[in-house]
Design an enzyme around this catalytic site. Sequence first.
Site, PDB file in Angstrom:
ATOM      1  N   GLY A 181     -16.888 -29.909   4.122  1.00 11.99           N
ATOM      2  CA  GLY A 181     -16.619 -31.372   3.982  1.00 11.99           C
ATOM      3  C   GLY A 181     -17.974 -32.233   4.377  1.00 11.99           C
ATOM      4  O   GLY A 181     -17.972 -33.562   3.933  1.00 11.99           O
ATOM      5  N   GLY A 183     -20.661 -32.971   2.107  1.00  5.65           N
ATOM      6  CA  GLY A 183     -21.309 -33.134   0.716  1.00  5.65           C
ATOM      7  C   GLY A 183     -20.900 -34.602   0.391  1.00  5.65           C
ATOM      8  O   GLY A 183     -19.657 -35.321   0.751  1.00  5.65           O
ATOM      9  N   CYS A 186     -17.824 -35.147  -1.665  1.00  6.29           N
ATOM     10  CA  CYS A 186     -16.709 -34.212  -1.044  1.00  6.29           C
ATOM     11  C   CYS A 186     -15.983 -35.110  -0.013  1.00  6.29           C
ATOM     12  O   CYS A 186     -16.471 -35.799   0.742  1.00  6.29           O
ATOM     13  CB  CYS A 186     -16.977 -33.209  -0.279  1.00  6.29           C
TER      14      CYS A 186
END
Length: 336
Positions: A181, A183, A186
């Site tokens: 998570g 990114g 994301c």
Amino acid sequence: MKLLDYSDVYLTPSYSELESRSHVDLSVKLFNHPQFHTLAMPVIAANMKTVSGSQMVVNLHKLGAMAILHRFHQTPDEYHNDCDFIVSEQCPLDISVGVNDLSALQPFEQADKKGYLRSITIDIAHGHHEKMKTQIGHVKAWIHKHELDDQVDIIAGNVCTPEAVKDLSAWGADIVKVGIGPGSACTTRIMTGYGIPQFSAILTCAEKKAELGVKIIADGGITSVGDIAKALAAGADAIMTGSLFAGTKESPGPKLRRGNYPNETFYKSYMGSASFESKLNTGNSGNHTEGVSMEIPYKGAVKYAIKDINDGLCSAFSYAGASNLDEFHAKAKWVT
């Protein structure tokens, strides 16, 4: 103990005897391939549809980094054409598969492509899963059947705990992608609440490397070259990033224009693999999205991004008094 993200950490300078930043060696031996085992810099473009197409694979290889070809082609012919182009440029192929299908491996049963396959990435959002265990077994069986045991590495992820790294290694992964998570495209942490701050995730997962004989790729959350240095300082062998390479000339998709001359601006699309738009483009329902799509200002050729990364990392290594990655792992210090 407080868990740390890249923004919570500052690297601290150490005594150095390096005469010049130009003496720094950024290379890393990441793979077992007899010809294509070493990267000139520990940098990987993410296997995302709007980042790593065939042109990105070829150009980053020539520049000393690498890209993992995405697995979201519209048709088998499109995928085969990408593979054919990469091989025609005498570049290694690093490909992606999910947990339900191995059809992407079929082209490499042909003699003309077999020798170019370097790694197979098994890529799912939650890598610490029974389906990952099963698929690693299937991929290992395929590798063995085609006598590629000493050539092709298995990259598996994503995970963010030492327990998961241990399990993926036991199941047969050679390289583990760490990051749940972080990114920019994301939304896993927003939609589910799950994840561990990325610097701490790398730090704890990398502690298992020597014991397990695996390598670690820090995947996601990179916003600058300084973040790459922090990921390597935490023990990663290489980093993976989508956002630094999205919007470049080599990223898939057209260059789009907004406005009129002389005030026009150019951009390209960048979407998370689990975004609504990406799922629809690949024939999925669009349910259970954990990503977003966005517009990235056009950045020009990827060689300029690579030059910035190279220059920044050479400086970072020199601040630690390190001439190579092993020394940087040993000497890098930080404060919070």
